[in-house]
Design an enzyme around this catalytic site. Structure first.
Site, short mmCIF file in Angstrom:
data_model
loop_
_atom_site.label_atom_id
_atom_site.label_comp_id
_atom_site.label_asym_id
_atom_site.label_seq_id
_atom_site.Cartn_x
_atom_site.Cartn_y
_atom_site.Cartn_z
N ASP A 78 -1.53 6.54 6.40
CA ASP A 78 -2.58 5.62 6.00
C ASP A 78 -2.77 4.68 7.19
O ASP A 78 -1.89 3.87 7.49
CB ASP A 78 -2.12 4.87 4.74
CG ASP A 78 -3.12 3.82 4.28
OD1 ASP A 78 -4.14 3.61 4.96
OD2 ASP A 78 -2.87 3.20 3.23
N LYS A 95 -11.68 -2.32 7.20
CA LYS A 95 -10.89 -3.20 8.06
C LYS A 95 -11.33 -3.07 9.51
O LYS A 95 -11.70 -4.04 10.12
CB LYS A 95 -9.40 -2.86 7.95
CG LYS A 95 -8.66 -3.51 6.80
CD LYS A 95 -8.80 -2.81 5.50
CE LYS A 95 -8.09 -3.48 4.35
NZ LYS A 95 -7.53 -2.53 3.41
N TRP A 109 0.83 -1.22 0.00
CA TRP A 109 0.00 0.00 0.00
C TRP A 109 0.85 1.25 0.00
O TRP A 109 0.52 2.24 -0.65
CB TRP A 109 -0.97 -0.01 1.18
CG TRP A 109 -1.95 -1.14 1.06
CD1 TRP A 109 -2.07 -2.22 1.90
CD2 TRP A 109 -2.96 -1.33 0.03
NE1 TRP A 109 -3.06 -3.06 1.45
CE2 TRP A 109 -3.62 -2.55 0.33
CE3 TRP A 109 -3.33 -0.61 -1.09
CZ2 TRP A 109 -4.65 -3.04 -0.49
CZ3 TRP A 109 -4.36 -1.09 -1.89
CH2 TRP A 109 -5.01 -2.30 -1.59
C1 PLP Z 1 -6.96 -2.06 2.27
C2 PLP Z 1 -5.95 -0.99 2.33
C3 PLP Z 1 -5.91 0.03 1.37
C4 PLP Z 1 -6.86 0.09 0.19
O1 PLP Z 1 -8.07 0.56 0.60
P1 PLP Z 1 -9.25 0.86 -0.44
O2 PLP Z 1 -10.30 1.39 0.49
O3 PLP Z 1 -9.62 -0.44 -1.07
O4 PLP Z 1 -8.79 1.84 -1.40
C5 PLP Z 1 -4.96 1.02 1.51
N1 PLP Z 1 -4.08 1.02 2.53
C6 PLP Z 1 -4.08 0.03 3.47
C7 PLP Z 1 -3.09 0.08 4.57
C8 PLP Z 1 -5.01 -1.00 3.39
O5 PLP Z 1 -5.01 -1.96 4.32
#
Ligand code: PLP
Length: 361
Positions: free
Chosen positions: A172, A196, A103
């Site tokens: 993030d 998540k 990511w």
């Molecule tokens: C799942 C995830 C993403 C992607 O998220 P989307 O909502 O599908 O764009 C980005 N960063 C991390 C750390 C993730 O776990």
């Protein structure tokens, strides 16, 4: 047990059962409106109360003061990969990024598309992203420093956040927001896709410090400017009402049933230690993340062969333990144990792991 399994999916992921039951109970007639929450106007008092309460819950749970704005956006965490540099990286300046896995790599790629100065100041790619880099030389004049607090796919997590001085941190936090307490003050912006640890897919939580808004260029498309959503309290256009409502219920559950983020962290540490112990004491499983970088949320491990991994995933499902296959890009196995996956689920998995190792080791 109503046919439900223990769910270790990486995302979309498990939701607390009491939340699902509450949704079910009020699905046809939301708070006497005679309508479902999916049918009411987003300008109605019913939805207004939902989004205001969700916002207030985020503030209380993370102890945010007035300088932080809480927003609910769409486009997933992935849209933030470009919105962050578009909004917060002025022309002529550069930003620091730390590459800790899939990511983070995507965030860097998207930032580079903006054609501005992106500096990768550290990376753990040399060891297949199995650790979090330390002793990083951040640039004192960077516009911001971007990290990925938990690496969902590689199973690593920043144990503490780096000191970047006056340079705002941006993270993030899609896969570990609300899982542990931390000091928000060094952060200029935090983003997290909900699917998540917060709710269903379709909404992204943004926490943005007020001074960051001064950087937002006027000439960006309206829907891509943070200021649009601050000015309209996340209601510039129709928000993802059902997702925001579910997030509200999850946050209420975290606050009232669990007792807040500190309590949740204690439970999460206990959950993770069960599984890492099951790995380390087995002589059969191998953890893929270095010990000092191990994630509390995504426990990644290998079995002695790919064939055994297939059997493990298959037999686990037969025991009511789902979602244990590793990400297609790395293979192996992964147990995602977000807030909603409780200790009973983790104990059941640890027991199964022990039994499988005994039979196949
Ligand atoms: C799942 C995830 C993403 C992607 O998220 P989307 O909502 O599908 O764009 C980005 N960063 C991390 C750390 C993730 O776990």
């Amino acid at each position: 047990m109503n046919g439900r399994i223990y769910n270790f999916n990486p995302g979309p992921a498990a939701l607390p059962l009491p939340v699902l039951e509450e949704i079910q109970a009020e699905f046809l007639n939301f708070k006497g409106s005679g309508m479902s929450i999916t049918e009411v106007s987003h300008r109605s008092k019913w939805f207004d109360e939902v989004i205001q309460d969700a916002t207030a819950c985020v503030r209380r749970l993370l102890k945010l003061d007035e300088i932080f704005n809480v927003l609910f956006l769409q486009g997933g965490a992935s849209l933030q990969f470009c919105m962050v540099p578009m909004n917060l990286l002025p022309e002529g300046q550069s930003a620091d990024y730390v590459n800790t896995g899939t990511w983070a790599t995507k965030a860097i790629k998207e930032a580079k598309i903006q054609g501005r100065g992106i500096k990768v100041v550290a990376s753990s790619e040399d060891k297949n992203f199995s650790y979090i880099p330390t002793d990083i030389a951040f640039s004192p004049d960077a516009a911001y420093a971007h990290i990925t607090s938990n690496n969902t796919i590689k199973g690593t997590q920043w144990q503490s956040f780096p000191d970047t001085g006056a340079v705002p941190l941006i993270s993030d936090m899609s896969s570990d927001i609300m899982s542990r307490s931390f000091d928000v003050s060094p952060f200029g912006l935090i983003y997290a896709g909900a699917q998540k640890n917060l709710g269903p897919t379709g909404v992204t939580l943004i926490i943005i410090r007020r001074d960051m808004l001064e950087r937002v260029p006027q000439d960006l498309p309206t829907m891509l400017k943070y200021t649009t959503f601050v000015d309209h309290k996340s209601m510039f256009n129709t928000p993802p009402c059902f997702a925001v409502y579910t997030v509200q219920l999850v946050l209420r559950w975290l606050e009232e049933t669990i007792g807040g983020v500190e309590k949740m962290e204690k439970i999460n540490r206990e959950k993770a230690s069960f599984l890492y112990r099951a790995i380390d004491e087995s002589g059969f499983y191998t953890g893929t993340a270095e010990k000092e970088s191990r994630s509390l949320m995504n426990v990644t491990f290998l079995l002695p062969s790919e064939d055994l991994e297939k059997q493990f995933v298959q037999q686990a499902l037969e025991h009511g333990l789902g979602g244990l296959k590793g990400h297609r890009s790395v293979g192996g196995c992964r147990a995602s144990i977000y807030n909603a996956t409780n200790l009973d689920a983790v104990k059941a998995l640890a027991d199964f792991m022990e039994e499988f190792a005994r039979k196949n080791g």
